[in-house]
Design a protein around this motif. Structure first.
Motif, PDB file in Angstrom:
ATOM      1  N   SER A 195      -3.071   9.455  -4.079  1.00 27.48           N
ATOM      2  CA  SER A 195      -3.041   8.004  -3.958  1.00 27.48           C
ATOM      3  C   SER A 195      -4.338   7.440  -3.380  1.00 27.48           C
ATOM      4  O   SER A 195      -4.907   7.986  -2.434  1.00 27.48           O
ATOM      5  CB  SER A 195      -1.874   7.575  -3.078  1.00 27.48           C
ATOM      6  N   THR A 196      -4.752   6.329  -3.945  1.00 30.68           N
ATOM      7  CA  THR A 196      -5.901   5.592  -3.407  1.00 30.68           C
ATOM      8  C   THR A 196      -5.425   4.350  -2.652  1.00 30.68           C
ATOM      9  O   THR A 196      -6.238   3.625  -2.098  1.00 30.68           O
ATOM     10  CB  THR A 196      -6.850   5.148  -4.545  1.00 30.68           C
ATOM     11  N   ARG A 197      -4.113   4.117  -2.639  1.00 28.16           N
ATOM     12  CA  ARG A 197      -3.559   2.918  -2.004  1.00 28.16           C
ATOM     13  C   ARG A 197      -3.040   3.174  -0.596  1.00 28.16           C
ATOM     14  O   ARG A 197      -2.642   2.242   0.078  1.00 28.16           O
ATOM     15  CB  ARG A 197      -2.412   2.357  -2.853  1.00 28.16           C
ATOM     16  N   ASP A 238       0.839  -1.196   0.000  1.00 27.02           N
ATOM     17  CA  ASP A 238       0.000   0.000   0.000  1.00 27.02           C
ATOM     18  C   ASP A 238       0.872   1.242   0.000  1.00 27.02           C
ATOM     19  O   ASP A 238       0.608   2.214   0.693  1.00 27.02           O
ATOM     20  CB  ASP A 238      -0.938  -0.007   1.212  1.00 27.02           C
TER      21      ASP A 238
END
Length: 100
Positions: free
Chosen positions: A51-53, A23
């Motif tokens: 970021s989406t992680r 992530d």
């Protein structure tokens, strides 16, 4: 008793694998190649905010990636490069409005 052997290529590339599959942030290409601490910090900030992680706050994610890079490459970096990365930490704190 036999000595434990690890495959050298695997041992050298684990941090790249962690960066790709964890992530971690999706970094802009060449972010750590810059000699300008402000550019490094701004790039990390953009990546963290987009970021989406990531699992934690943008500030923590950006700072973690900078520290991760410094720790993994540390013994191979010149003193001047380490100082640039240290100034990037200070700049990152400033960009996020954090004391320090």
């Amino acid at each position: 008793m036999t000595a434990r052997r690890t495959h050298p290529a695997r041992r050298r590339r684990w941090s790249a694998d962690v960066t790709r599959h964890s992530d971690a942030l999706d970094l802009e290409p060449g972010v750590f190649a810059s000699d300008d601490p402000h550019q490094i910090a701004e790039s990390l900030k953009r990546s963290a905010e987009a970021s989406t992680r990531r699992k934690s706050s943008p500030f923590r994610s950006a700072m973690s990636m900078l520290v991760f890079y410094t720790n993994r490459a540390g013994r191979h970096l010149s003193q001047a490069r380490l100082q640039t990365l240290d100034r990037a930490k200070t700049e990152l704190r400033r960009l996020f409005g954090r004391p320090g």
